[in-house]
Scaffold this motif. Structure first.
Motif, short mmCIF file in Angstrom:
data_model
loop_
_atom_site.label_atom_id
_atom_site.label_comp_id
_atom_site.label_asym_id
_atom_site.label_seq_id
_atom_site.Cartn_x
_atom_site.Cartn_y
_atom_site.Cartn_z
N PRO A 1 -9.83 -5.07 13.49
CA PRO A 1 -10.54 -4.87 12.22
C PRO A 1 -9.66 -4.40 11.08
O PRO A 1 -9.92 -4.71 9.92
CB PRO A 1 -11.60 -3.82 12.59
N ASP A 2 -8.61 -3.63 11.40
CA ASP A 2 -7.73 -3.12 10.34
C ASP A 2 -6.43 -3.91 10.24
O ASP A 2 -5.45 -3.44 9.65
CB ASP A 2 -7.42 -1.64 10.58
N ALA A 3 -6.41 -5.12 10.79
CA ALA A 3 -5.18 -5.92 10.80
C ALA A 3 -4.70 -6.22 9.38
O ALA A 3 -3.48 -6.22 9.12
CB ALA A 3 -5.41 -7.22 11.56
N GLU A 4 -5.62 -6.48 8.47
CA GLU A 4 -5.21 -6.82 7.11
C GLU A 4 -4.47 -5.66 6.46
O GLU A 4 -3.42 -5.86 5.82
CB GLU A 4 -6.45 -7.19 6.29
N GLN A 5 -4.98 -4.44 6.65
CA GLN A 5 -4.32 -3.27 6.07
C GLN A 5 -2.95 -3.02 6.72
O GLN A 5 -1.97 -2.68 6.05
CB GLN A 5 -5.20 -2.02 6.24
N ARG A 6 -2.88 -3.23 8.04
CA ARG A 6 -1.61 -3.03 8.74
C ARG A 6 -0.56 -4.04 8.27
O ARG A 6 0.61 -3.70 8.07
CB ARG A 6 -1.82 -3.16 10.25
N LEU A 7 -0.99 -5.28 8.09
CA LEU A 7 -0.05 -6.30 7.63
C LEU A 7 0.38 -6.03 6.20
O LEU A 7 1.56 -6.21 5.84
CB LEU A 7 -0.70 -7.69 7.73
N GLU A 8 -0.53 -5.58 5.37
CA GLU A 8 -0.18 -5.25 3.99
C GLU A 8 0.87 -4.15 3.97
O GLU A 8 1.88 -4.25 3.26
CB GLU A 8 -1.42 -4.81 3.22
N ARG A 9 0.67 -3.10 4.74
CA ARG A 9 1.63 -1.99 4.78
C ARG A 9 2.99 -2.46 5.32
O ARG A 9 4.04 -2.06 4.81
CB ARG A 9 1.08 -0.84 5.62
N PHE A 10 2.96 -3.31 6.36
CA PHE A 10 4.22 -3.80 6.92
C PHE A 10 5.01 -4.58 5.88
O PHE A 10 6.21 -4.33 5.68
CB PHE A 10 3.94 -4.68 8.13
N PHE A 11 4.37 -5.52 5.19
CA PHE A 11 5.10 -6.35 4.25
C PHE A 11 5.53 -5.55 3.01
O PHE A 11 6.60 -5.81 2.44
CB PHE A 11 4.27 -7.56 3.85
N LEU A 12 4.76 -4.56 2.61
CA LEU A 12 5.18 -3.72 1.49
C LEU A 12 6.46 -2.96 1.85
O LEU A 12 7.37 -2.85 1.03
CB LEU A 12 4.06 -2.75 1.11
N ARG A 13 6.52 -2.41 3.07
CA ARG A 13 7.72 -1.72 3.50
C ARG A 13 8.90 -2.68 3.64
O ARG A 13 10.01 -2.40 3.21
CB ARG A 13 7.49 -1.04 4.86
N ALA A 14 8.64 -3.82 4.25
CA ALA A 14 9.72 -4.73 4.61
C ALA A 14 10.33 -5.43 3.41
O ALA A 14 11.52 -5.76 3.42
CB ALA A 14 9.19 -5.77 5.61
N LEU A 15 9.52 -5.68 2.38
CA LEU A 15 9.99 -6.47 1.25
C LEU A 15 10.19 -5.66 -0.02
O LEU A 15 10.39 -6.24 -1.09
CB LEU A 15 8.99 -7.61 0.98
N GLU A 16 10.15 -4.35 0.09
CA GLU A 16 10.32 -3.52 -1.11
C GLU A 16 11.74 -3.65 -1.67
O GLU A 16 12.68 -3.93 -0.96
CB GLU A 16 10.01 -2.05 -0.78
#
Length: 283
Positions: free
Chosen positions: A268-283
């Protein structure tokens, strides 16, 4: 007379075995396409229709949701779905990212008489990155589901412009997956899968099992987020374990393994987890 009959029966058995392997091969590379009854308007998304040309001249269909200045995330669907299957995730990520949803070759509205199960699709993904680069998007991440995840991993090992990969339940090795799929055949599964690889060489000009994601994963140093379920009924959890081991030397690899969840069921929280991952990874 008995010897002659035995020879005839043996020849018939071999012919049936060959025919079954050929039919199984064509069903694998030309599966019934799944139509997803979703549209961008269902999620209040305004998309630009984009056509991407592959190395062999096919046109891939894509939807672009542009956010100038933001990192770009490419979404790759699973087998045998289409890009509309990724719309719920696209709607969530579009708040912070440029999002590009792509129909893999053969699927959805893309051209192609067959899927090559990731073999040529990895080069297709590099052409997708070309299109994003031409529009000024130089920070690119890829999320792939199942087959899409396997493609993301293999392409990222060859394409330095891909800065991060998230993969849900990708296979580690297509040949091993085929052996598992035909395990009911016992020892005959090995020549059976060998014949399917032979048909691939004859009809597609390449062994589509020749570039396993597990080998590509061992070469990755970019951020990787691997998601899998021990309850997956399509991709055995052993594939996630193989990929985890291949990524062991990558300090930027993250893993989320769950005990429950059928294939394709994101948390259910996959979208939020993916958003946080890509924000960290691509900053």
């Amino acid at each position: 007379m008995l010897v002659r009959k035995l020879l005839v029966y043996a020849a018939l058995a071999v012919a049936v075995f060959l025919a079954l392997s050929l039919v199984s091969f064509w069903l694998a590379v030309r599966p019934p396409r799944m139509t997803i009854p979703l549209a961008p308007a269902d999620f209040k998304l305004e998309v630009e229709e984009v056509a991407i040309t592959t190395n062999d001249g096919l046109r891939l269909s894509a939807w672009l949701i542009a956010r100038p200045g933001a990192p770009a995330i490419v979404l790759l669907h699973g087998y045998p779905a289409e890009k509309a299957d990724m719309l719920p995730l696209a709607a969530a990520l579009a708040r912070r990212f440029t999002v590009l949803l792509v129909d893999l070759r053969y699927f959805g509205r893309s051209e192609g008489r067959v899927t090559t199960l990731g073999f040529r699709e990895r080069e297709d993904l590099r052409r997708v990155v070309d299109v994003l680069a031409a529009r000024g998007f130089d920070r690119v991440g890829v999320f792939g589901l199942s087959l899409g995840g396997a493609i993301a991993i293999t392409a990222a090992a060859e394409e330095p412009r891909i800065g991060a990969v998230a993969a849900y339940s990708p296979f580690a090795d297509l040949r091993a997956l085929a052996h598992e799929l035909y395990a009911w055949m016992g020892p005959l599964r090995y020549p059976f899968v060998g014949l399917m690889r032979l048909w691939s060489l004859l009809f597609l000009g390449a062994d589509v099992t020749a570039a396993p994601p597990v080998a590509a994963a061992a070469r990755l140093s970019i951020p990787v987020y691997l998601i899998a379920s021990r309850d997956d009924e399509q991709i055995p959890f052993r594939h996630a374990e193989l990929l985890r081991d291949a990524l062991a030397a990558n300090p930027r690899a993250e893993f989320e393994f769950t005990d429950q969840g059928r294939h394709g069921m994101l948390a259910p929280d996959a979208e939020q987890r993916l958003e946080r991952f890509f924000l960290r990874a691509l900053e």
